[in-house]
Design a protein around this motif. Structure first.
Motif, PDB file in Angstrom:
ATOM      1  N   MET A 362       0.853  -1.181   0.000  1.00 18.95           N
ATOM      2  CA  MET A 362       0.000   0.000   0.000  1.00 18.95           C
ATOM      3  C   MET A 362       0.892   1.235   0.000  1.00 18.95           C
ATOM      4  O   MET A 362       2.107   1.126   0.139  1.00 18.95           O
ATOM      5  CB  MET A 362      -0.909   0.013   1.224  1.00 18.95           C
ATOM      6  CG  MET A 362      -0.123   0.022   2.529  1.00 18.95           C
ATOM      7  SD  MET A 362      -1.144  -0.220   3.974  1.00 18.95           S
ATOM      8  CE  MET A 362      -1.731   1.417   4.246  1.00 18.95           C
ATOM      9  N   CYS A 363       0.281   2.392  -0.186  1.00 18.05           N
ATOM     10  CA  CYS A 363       1.073   3.600  -0.156  1.00 18.05           C
ATOM     11  C   CYS A 363       1.647   3.777   1.241  1.00 18.05           C
ATOM     12  O   CYS A 363       0.931   3.681   2.233  1.00 18.05           O
ATOM     13  CB  CYS A 363       0.216   4.806  -0.525  1.00 18.05           C
ATOM     14  SG  CYS A 363       1.137   6.332  -0.440  1.00 18.05           S
ATOM     15  N   ARG A 364       2.931   4.052   1.335  1.00 19.88           N
ATOM     16  CA  ARG A 364       3.565   4.095   2.662  1.00 19.88           C
ATOM     17  C   ARG A 364       3.241   5.364   3.416  1.00 19.88           C
ATOM     18  O   ARG A 364       3.457   5.469   4.617  1.00 19.88           O
ATOM     19  CB  ARG A 364       5.071   3.974   2.509  1.00 19.88           C
ATOM     20  CG  ARG A 364       5.362   2.631   1.949  1.00 19.88           C
ATOM     21  CD  ARG A 364       6.782   2.277   1.941  1.00 19.88           C
ATOM     22  NE  ARG A 364       6.839   0.922   1.394  1.00 19.88           N
ATOM     23  CZ  ARG A 364       7.940   0.256   1.206  1.00 19.88           C
ATOM     24  NH1 ARG A 364       9.083   0.806   1.502  1.00 19.88           N
ATOM     25  NH2 ARG A 364       7.900  -0.953   0.723  1.00 19.88           N
ATOM     26  N   PHE A 365       2.740   6.338   2.695  1.00 19.04           N
ATOM     27  CA  PHE A 365       2.400   7.590   3.361  1.00 19.04           C
ATOM     28  C   PHE A 365       0.938   7.582   3.803  1.00 19.04           C
ATOM     29  O   PHE A 365       0.445   8.539   4.386  1.00 19.04           O
ATOM     30  CB  PHE A 365       2.668   8.753   2.391  1.00 19.04           C
ATOM     31  CG  PHE A 365       2.663  10.101   3.037  1.00 19.04           C
ATOM     32  CD1 PHE A 365       3.487  10.373   4.107  1.00 19.04           C
ATOM     33  CD2 PHE A 365       1.827  11.104   2.588  1.00 19.04           C
ATOM     34  CE1 PHE A 365       3.488  11.612   4.709  1.00 19.04           C
ATOM     35  CE2 PHE A 365       1.814  12.347   3.188  1.00 19.04           C
ATOM     36  CZ  PHE A 365       2.660  12.605   4.247  1.00 19.04           C
ATOM     37  N   PHE A 366       0.263   6.466   3.521  1.00 18.49           N
ATOM     38  CA  PHE A 366      -1.174   6.375   3.736  1.00 18.49           C
ATOM     39  C   PHE A 366      -1.616   6.873   5.110  1.00 18.49           C
ATOM     40  O   PHE A 366      -2.506   7.695   5.228  1.00 18.49           O
ATOM     41  CB  PHE A 366      -1.612   4.927   3.536  1.00 18.49           C
ATOM     42  CG  PHE A 366      -3.060   4.687   3.811  1.00 18.49           C
ATOM     43  CD1 PHE A 366      -4.019   5.096   2.904  1.00 18.49           C
ATOM     44  CD2 PHE A 366      -3.471   4.066   4.987  1.00 18.49           C
ATOM     45  CE1 PHE A 366      -5.361   4.889   3.153  1.00 18.49           C
ATOM     46  CE2 PHE A 366      -4.805   3.871   5.242  1.00 18.49           C
ATOM     47  CZ  PHE A 366      -5.757   4.283   4.328  1.00 18.49           C
ATOM     48  N   SER A 367      -0.947   6.402   6.175  1.00 15.22           N
ATOM     49  CA  SER A 367      -1.433   6.694   7.523  1.00 15.22           C
ATOM     50  C   SER A 367      -1.291   8.173   7.884  1.00 15.22           C
ATOM     51  O   SER A 367      -1.944   8.658   8.799  1.00 15.22           O
ATOM     52  CB  SER A 367      -0.684   5.844   8.543  1.00 15.22           C
ATOM     53  OG  SER A 367       0.698   6.118   8.432  1.00 15.22           O
ATOM     54  N   ARG A 368      -0.454   8.911   7.177  1.00 12.83           N
ATOM     55  CA  ARG A 368      -0.238  10.308   7.548  1.00 12.83           C
ATOM     56  C   ARG A 368      -0.820  11.263   6.516  1.00 12.83           C
ATOM     57  O   ARG A 368      -0.690  12.475   6.645  1.00 12.83           O
ATOM     58  CB  ARG A 368       1.263  10.577   7.682  1.00 12.83           C
ATOM     59  CG  ARG A 368       1.949   9.669   8.669  1.00 12.83           C
ATOM     60  CD  ARG A 368       3.448   9.867   8.651  1.00 12.83           C
ATOM     61  NE  ARG A 368       3.857  11.038   9.390  1.00 12.83           N
ATOM     62  CZ  ARG A 368       5.108  11.465   9.472  1.00 12.83           C
ATOM     63  NH1 ARG A 368       6.048  10.835   8.835  1.00 12.83           N
ATOM     64  NH2 ARG A 368       5.397  12.551  10.166  1.00 12.83           N
ATOM     65  N   CYS A 369      -1.408  10.733   5.481  1.00  8.88           N
ATOM     66  CA  CYS A 369      -1.783  11.559   4.344  1.00  8.88           C
ATOM     67  C   CYS A 369      -3.190  12.097   4.495  1.00  8.88           C
ATOM     68  O   CYS A 369      -4.115  11.389   4.892  1.00  8.88           O
ATOM     69  CB  CYS A 369      -1.689  10.723   3.070  1.00  8.88           C
ATOM     70  SG  CYS A 369      -2.038  11.651   1.586  1.00  8.88           S
ATOM     71  N   ALA A 370      -3.357  13.364   4.175  1.00  5.88           N
ATOM     72  CA  ALA A 370      -4.669  13.987   4.281  1.00  5.88           C
ATOM     73  C   ALA A 370      -5.525  13.690   3.067  1.00  5.88           C
ATOM     74  O   ALA A 370      -6.727  13.923   3.075  1.00  5.88           O
ATOM     75  CB  ALA A 370      -4.511  15.495   4.441  1.00  5.88           C
ATOM     76  N   PHE A 371      -4.917  13.163   2.020  1.00  4.99           N
ATOM     77  CA  PHE A 371      -5.653  12.960   0.768  1.00  4.99           C
ATOM     78  C   PHE A 371      -5.838  11.475   0.465  1.00  4.99           C
ATOM     79  O   PHE A 371      -6.091  11.102  -0.664  1.00  4.99           O
ATOM     80  CB  PHE A 371      -4.918  13.633  -0.393  1.00  4.99           C
ATOM     81  CG  PHE A 371      -4.673  15.089  -0.145  1.00  4.99           C
ATOM     82  CD1 PHE A 371      -5.636  16.025  -0.467  1.00  4.99           C
ATOM     83  CD2 PHE A 371      -3.488  15.517   0.421  1.00  4.99           C
ATOM     84  CE1 PHE A 371      -5.417  17.359  -0.229  1.00  4.99           C
ATOM     85  CE2 PHE A 371      -3.271  16.852   0.663  1.00  4.99           C
ATOM     86  CZ  PHE A 371      -4.231  17.788   0.340  1.00  4.99           C
ATOM     87  N   ALA A 372      -5.651  10.654   1.491  1.00  7.00           N
ATOM     88  CA  ALA A 372      -5.668   9.216   1.261  1.00  7.00           C
ATOM     89  C   ALA A 372      -7.051   8.733   0.838  1.00  7.00           C
ATOM     90  O   ALA A 372      -8.078   9.215   1.314  1.00  7.00           O
ATOM     91  CB  ALA A 372      -5.231   8.488   2.523  1.00  7.00           C
ATOM     92  N   THR A 373      -7.070   7.804  -0.082  1.00  4.54           N
ATOM     93  CA  THR A 373      -8.321   7.183  -0.514  1.00  4.54           C
ATOM     94  C   THR A 373      -8.198   5.674  -0.353  1.00  4.54           C
ATOM     95  O   THR A 373      -7.146   5.167   0.050  1.00  4.54           O
ATOM     96  CB  THR A 373      -8.594   7.497  -1.998  1.00  4.54           C
ATOM     97  OG1 THR A 373      -7.490   7.015  -2.761  1.00  4.54           O
ATOM     98  CG2 THR A 373      -8.777   8.977  -2.227  1.00  4.54           C
ATOM     99  N   ASP A 374      -9.251   4.975  -0.691  1.00  2.00           N
ATOM    100  CA  ASP A 374      -9.220   3.522  -0.588  1.00  2.00           C
ATOM    101  C   ASP A 374      -8.190   2.917  -1.521  1.00  2.00           C
ATOM    102  O   ASP A 374      -7.582   1.897  -1.221  1.00  2.00           O
ATOM    103  CB  ASP A 374     -10.607   2.940  -0.915  1.00  2.00           C
ATOM    104  CG  ASP A 374     -11.508   3.028   0.301  1.00  2.00           C
ATOM    105  OD1 ASP A 374     -10.964   3.348   1.390  1.00  2.00           O
ATOM    106  OD2 ASP A 374     -12.713   2.804   0.175  1.00  2.00           O
ATOM    107  N   LYS A 375      -8.038   3.574  -2.628  1.00  4.98           N
ATOM    108  CA  LYS A 375      -7.085   3.060  -3.607  1.00  4.98           C
ATOM    109  C   LYS A 375      -5.669   3.000  -3.016  1.00  4.98           C
ATOM    110  O   LYS A 375      -4.910   2.067  -3.266  1.00  4.98           O
ATOM    111  CB  LYS A 375      -7.111   3.972  -4.832  1.00  4.98           C
ATOM    112  CG  LYS A 375      -6.516   3.335  -6.074  1.00  4.98           C
ATOM    113  CD  LYS A 375      -6.599   4.285  -7.243  1.00  4.98           C
ATOM    114  CE  LYS A 375      -5.948   3.670  -8.478  1.00  4.98           C
ATOM    115  NZ  LYS A 375      -5.760   4.656  -9.535  1.00  4.98           N
ATOM    116  N   CYS A 376      -5.356   4.031  -2.207  1.00  3.01           N
ATOM    117  CA  CYS A 376      -4.014   4.094  -1.619  1.00  3.01           C
ATOM    118  C   CYS A 376      -3.776   2.927  -0.670  1.00  3.01           C
ATOM    119  O   CYS A 376      -2.644   2.564  -0.384  1.00  3.01           O
ATOM    120  CB  CYS A 376      -3.829   5.395  -0.851  1.00  3.01           C
ATOM    121  SG  CYS A 376      -4.310   6.851  -1.753  1.00  3.01           S
ATOM    122  N   LYS A 377      -4.872   2.392  -0.146  1.00  4.33           N
ATOM    123  CA  LYS A 377      -4.756   1.343   0.852  1.00  4.33           C
ATOM    124  C   LYS A 377      -4.457  -0.001   0.197  1.00  4.33           C
ATOM    125  O   LYS A 377      -3.866  -0.879   0.816  1.00  4.33           O
ATOM    126  CB  LYS A 377      -6.074   1.264   1.613  1.00  4.33           C
ATOM    127  CG  LYS A 377      -5.951   0.695   3.010  1.00  4.33           C
ATOM    128  CD  LYS A 377      -7.271   0.867   3.704  1.00  4.33           C
ATOM    129  CE  LYS A 377      -7.269   0.228   5.077  1.00  4.33           C
ATOM    130  NZ  LYS A 377      -8.577   0.429   5.719  1.00  4.33           N
TER     131      LYS A 377
END
Lengths: 404, 411
Positions: A362-377
Motif C-alpha cells: 500500500m502507499c507508505r504515506f497512507f497513515s499520515r496523508c490527508a488525501f488518502a483514498t481507498d485506492k491508496c490502501k
C-alpha cells in the motif's frame, strides 16, 4: 550552475530498482525498496528525506559501504558510466605491482557486483564520499598528511613515481612502497642505503600532492596542517580536510552525506561554497544527501524526495519547490517554521514514519496523508511522470493538492 | 504557584552579570594555569508566559548558561535570582527547602533524548519520578497522574510500560517534556529540544510546546542554534558570542534589522526557506578565538567584516595571522607580552623579523588592523609591536535593544 540536462542526457550513474533490506530479529527491514534515479554529469542531485528513509543507505551502496550482513542486496543495479574524456587514469590499471590486476574496462559497470579489489579502485578515485561527522571519520591516530597521502598512494602510484623522477624503472620495493602494498621485507628494503634517497623522493612527491589538495580547499598554511592530528583542528577545518581527501583524485561522482550537519551555520555556508566551487571547476556530479530543505533548495539542480525507502517525488529544483505534487513534499515544506506562520500554527505532518518491517502493499504515506483514498490502501503507487523531468508517486489528484 | 497572575510585570527569573569560568589545570600538581571563560558577564530577564531565545554558535556558552540558570552548576560570579512571591532571591545561597522549591519550578528538557532518559526505566517511572520525589501523589493516583501527563503531550496509557528505546526520537522528546511538566513548573529551560528531530516531527513538538505555554502561562528559555526556530518561538532574543551577549532585544525587531554584525552574519549564513533558490549564503572567515584568551576589545573583531581600528586589535591577532602565513610562524621563537596590546616577538633569524615588519606595513595586513598599529619597531631579531589599547566593549542600549558594537547602526 543550472545544467541543461535535456539535450545531453549523459548519466554518470544510473540507479535502477535498488533494493536493500536488513535482517533483524523482528523481520526484514525494507530500508531501500526499489528506487531508481539517474545522476547526470556535473549536476547536484539532492536526496532529501527524514531519518530512516533510506537516503544514507542509498548513498553508501554506491561504494559498497553497507554492512552485509545484516544488510542484504535484494536486487537492482547501480550502473556507473565511466567518463572517457576525463580519464587517462585507468591506463595504470594493468601495470605490474598491482596484484590481481585485470584489464577490466570501466565503460559501464554495475557497482553492486564488483569484487572487493575492483571497487577499491573506484572508491576515493572516481567515486568519493564525504561523511557527516568529520570528527568520527578521520583517523585520530594519523596526521592529516598521512591520511591524505593514502588516497594518492592507493590511486596515483604512477604519477607519484613520475614526480619523483623514477618513471617505469622504479624497483619493485619502491613501487610497492608507493602504492601501499608493502610485503614483509619491504620496510627493511626501502630503508637500505641504496633505496633511501629514492624513498625520500617519493615521500616528497606525495607531500607535494597532499599540499596541493589541501590548498585547493583554502586552508591557510597547508604544509603546517599536514603535521597536525585531527583533534587539533576545528570542525570546519576537519571537514575541509575530508573534502580535500574526497576530491583529491578528481572523482566523477561525489557523495556528500550530510556534510554540514555537524557544523555551525557560519561555517556551513563556507563549506558549501567550497564544494560548489570545486564541483564547477571539475565538472563533478554531486549526490547531496540532506534533511535540510532550505539548504537543498539553495544548492541542488535536481531533488529526489524520499519517504520510507521509496522516492516519492523527483524533479528539478523549481518543480519540486515551486510546484510540489506529493502530499509528503507539500507537508514537509509547510512544516518549516517561517516568518509569517503564527506561533503554534505550524502544519505538522501527523503521526510517525511507519515501520519498514515487511511493509504491506500500500502507499507508505497512507497513515499520515490527508488525501488518502481507498485506492491508496490497496495499491502501491509507482513513480509517474508529470513532466519530462518531474515524477510523482501518488494517486491523488495532484492539481487539487497543490492548489491548497 | 498561586501567585502566577500577580507578577506579570515582574520577571520570573533574573540573570545578572553571570560568569562561569572553568579552570584549566596542568602539570603533575594540577595547578590552575588559566580559565576557560564559558560565560562572561551575561544579564537578562525572563518574564512569565514569555519565551527568551538564546542563540549562538557551538562553544559560545549558551548551554553552560542554561545549566547555570537551572541551578545545575553554580556561577563563578554574578547571580541568578528567582521570583519567590514577588521577591527576587538569588538561588546560590538558598536554604535547602527553598532550593527544592526552585528546582521544582525550573525544569529542563535536553537535546539528546537518548542520553536524558534512563534506558532501564519504564516510561511510567521516568515521568512519575519527580512526583514521587516531591511526594505529590503515590500509588494508583500516581499512575493516573502520569497518564494525564502523557495525554497532554500526545502519548497515552498504552505507552506507560515501555522502555525509552521503544520510542522514536520525537516520542522520546515528548516523554522528556512530560517529565518536565510533572511538577507544574513556572519555567522550562529547553536546551536544543528539536535539533535532533526531523522537520515534520519538529513542527509537532514546537506546536506542543506552544500549546502548553498558553495553557499554563509557562516561561521558556529556548537555547538553540537554529534561527528559523527561534524566530518562530521566541518573544525576545539573546545572541551570544564567545561568552558574551552580542545583541539582545525583541525578536521581531532584531530580525527586521540586526544591529550587531554577528547577528547579521548568522542570518546571512542561513537564508530562510522562503528566500528560495539561489539566495546566496555568506559564511564567516576564520574560527572563534580561544575562550581561554578572549580578545580584550570586541570579541567578534577577528571575524567581523566591518571591523574598524577601534575594535580592539591586539597581539594575538598578529600571532594568529603569522600562523596562517607559510614560513613565518616556524621562525617565531618567543612572544613576550607586556599587555594584550603590546609585545615583543622574537625570531630565530633577522631576515624573518625584517620580513614581518615589512609585511605589517604592507597591504597584506587588514587595513583596520594596520590603522590600529601604534608602532612596529625592529631590533635585530626582535620586533616590538604596539596597538592602540581599547576598553572592553559593553552592551549599549538603543530603542529598547542592547548591542555590543561600537559601530552605530545605520538607518
Amino acid at each position: 550552475m543550472m545544467l541543461d540536462t535535456s539535450n545531453q542526457k549523459k548519466f554518470v550513474a544510473k540507479v535502477d530498482d535498488l533494493k536493500v533490506y536488513f535482517n533483524s530479529k523482528r523481520g526484514t527491514v525494507h530500508a531501500v525498496d526499489g528506487i531508481s534515479f539517474d545522476v547526470y554529469k556535473g549536476e547536484t542531485l539532492g536526496l532529501v528525506g527524514e531519518t530512516g528513509c533510506g537516503k544514507s543507505v542509498t548513498g553508501r551502496s554506491f561504494l559498497q559501504l553497507l554492512p552485509i550482513p545484516p544488510g542484504v542486496l535484494v536486487g537492482g543495479s547501480i550502473i556507473y558510466n565511466q567518463q572517457n574524456n576525463s580519464s587517462q587514469r585507468f591506463e595504470t590499471g594493468s601495470k605490474p605491482g598491482f596484484p590481481n590486476s585485470r584489464n577490466f574496462e570501466f565503460k559501464k559497470v554495475d557497482l553492486l557486483t564488483l569484487t572487493g579489489e575492483e571497487i577499491r579502485k573506484i572508491r576515493g578515485d572516481s567515486i568519493a564520499m564525504i561523511f557527516q561527522d568529520p570528527g568520527k571519520s578521520l583517523n585520530p591516530t594519523l596526521t592529516i598528511g598521512a591520511q591524505l597521502s593514502e588516497v594518492f598512494l592507493q590511486h596515483r602510484t604512477e604519477e607519484i613515481l613520475e614526480m619523483a623522477g623514477l618513471g617505469s624503472e622504479a624497483s619493485g620495493a619502491i613501487r610497492r612502497f608507493a602504492s601501499q602494498r608493502n610485503r614483509i621485507f619491504d620496510k627493511w628494503l626501502v630503508n637500505l642505503s641504496g633505496n633511501r634517497s629514492t624513498k625520500s623522493r617519493v615521500e616528497k612527491a606525495v607531500a607535494d600532492l597532499v599540499a596541493k589538495a589541501l590548498s585547493d580547499t583554502q586552508v591557510p598554511n597547508p604544509v603546517k596542517l599536514m603535521d597536525r592530528y585531527p583533534h587539533e583542528l576545528s570542525g570546519g577545518m576537519k571537514q575541509r580536510v575530508m573534502i580535500a581527501q574526497a576530491l583529491a583524485c578528481n572523482p566523477d561522482i561525489l557523495i556528500a552525506d550530510e556534510p554540514t550537519t555537524a557544523l555551525d551555520v557560519t561555517v556551513e555556508a563556507r563549506i558549501l561554497d567550497l564544494i560548489q566551487e570545486l564541483q564547477q571547476r571539475r565538472q563533478t556530479s554531486v549526490v547531496y544527501i540532506s534533511h535540510d530543505l532550505s539548504l537543498v533548495r539553495r544548492i541542488c539542480d535536481r531533488v529526489a524526495v524520499m519517504y520510507a525507502g521509496r522516492i516519492v517525488e523527483i524533479g528539478t529544483n523549481n518543480e519540486i519547490f515551486k510546484n510540489p505534487r506529493h502530499p509528503y513534499t507539500i507537508g514537509l515544506m509547510k512544516a518549516l517554521p517561517s516568518a509569517d506562520t503564527a506561533r503554534g500554527e505550524l502544519l505538522a505532518i501527523p503521526g510517525n514514519v511507519p515501520e519498514l518491517i515487511n511493509p504491506p502493499q500500500m502507499c507508505r504515506f497512507f497513515s499520515r496523508c490527508a488525501f488518502a483514498t481507498d485506492k491508496c490502501k490497496n495499491q502501491d503507487p509507482e513513480l509517474e511522470k508529470v513532466t519530462n523531468s518531474h515524477s510523482v508517486a501518488c494517486f491523488a489528484d495532484v492539481a487539487e493538492i497543490s492548489g491548497k | 504557584m498561586n501567585s502566577k497572575k500577580d507578577n506579570v510585570g515582574q520577571p520570573i527569573l533574573s540573570i545578572s552579570e553571570v560568569t562561569k569560568h572553568y579552570p584549566i589545570r596542568e602539570g603533575a600538581l594540577q595547578r590552575v594555569v588559566g580559565h576557560v571563560r564559558a560565560v562572561d558577564g551575561v544579564s537578562f530577564d525572563i518574564f512569565p508566559g514569555k519565551t527568551v531565545g538564546l542563540v549562538g554558535e557551538s562553544g559560545c556558552g549558551k548551554s553552560t548558561l542554561g545549566k547555570v540558570v537551572s541551578g545545575l552548576t553554580d556561577p563563578t560570579s554574578g547571580s541568578v535570582s528567582y521570583n519567590f512571591n514577588n521577591q527576587l532571591v538569588s538561588i546560590s545561597n538558598l536554604e535547602k527547602n527553598k532550593f527544592k522549591n526552585f528546582r521544582r519550578n525550573c525544569q529542563m528538557v535536553f537535546q539528546d533524548s537518548f542520553a536524558s532518559l534512563n534506558p532501564r526505566h519504564l516510561v511510567c517511572d521516568i515521568v512519575g519520578r519527580p512526583l514521587k520525589v516531591y511526594k505529590e501523589v503515590s500509588g494508583y493516583d500516581l499512575v493516573e497522574k502520569v497518564v494525564s501527563l502523557l495525554n497532554q503531550v500526545g502519548l497515552g496509557r498504552e505507552h506507560l510500560y515501555r522502555y525509552p528505546h521503544q520510542f522514536s526520537g520525537g516520542q522520546r522528546q515528548r516523554i522528556s517534556i512530560a517529565r518536565a511538566l510533572a511538577l507544574n513548573p513556572e519555567i522550562i529551560i529547553l536546551d536544543e529540544p528539536t535539533s535532533a528531530l526531523d522537520v515534520s516531527v519538529q513542527a509537532q513538538i514546537l506546536n506542543l510546546l506552544n500549546e502548553i505555554q498558553k495553557a499554563r502561562n509557562l516561561a521558556y528559555l529556548f537555547v538553540t542554534h537554529d534561527l528559523s526556530v527561534v524566530r518562530h518561538m521566541a518573544d525576545s532574543l539573546v545572541v551570544m558570542y564567545l561568552g558574551k551577549i552580542a545583541e539582545a532585544g525583541e525578536t521581531q525587531a532584531i530580525f527586521a534589522k540586526p544591529y550587531h554584525p554577528y547577528t547579521k552574519a548568522l542570518m546571512d549564513a542561513k537564508p530562510s526557506f522562503d528566500e528560495g533558490q539561489n539566495s546566496k549564503a555568506k559564511g564567516l572567515e576564520g574560527v572563534v578565538p580561544d575562550p581561554a584568551r578572549p580578545p580584550q576589545g570586541c570579541r567578534f573583531h577577528t571575524r567581523c567584516s566591518l571591523a574598524t581600528d577601534k575594535c580592539g586589535w591586539e597581539v594575538d591577532d598578529v600571532v594568529r595571522w603569522l600562523e596562517d602565513t607559510p614560513g613565518m610562524f616556524e621562525s617565531l621563537t618567543a612572544v613576550e607580552r607586556k599587555s594584550e596590546f603590546s609585545a615583543v616577538l622574537s625570531f630565530s633569524d633577522e631576515s624573518s623579523a625584517a620580513n614581518l615588519t615589512q609585511e605589517m606595513r604592507s597591504e597584506k595586513l587588514p587595513t583596520s588592523m594596520r590603522k590600529a598599529l601604534n608602532q612596529v619597531k625592529i631590533n635585530e631579531k626582535n620586533v616590538q609591536i604596539e596597538f592602540e589599547p581599547v576598553e572592553e566593549i559593553l552592551l549599549r542600549e538603543k530603542d529598547g535593544r542592547h548591542t555590543a558594537c561600537i559601530i552605530e547602526p545605520k538607518n
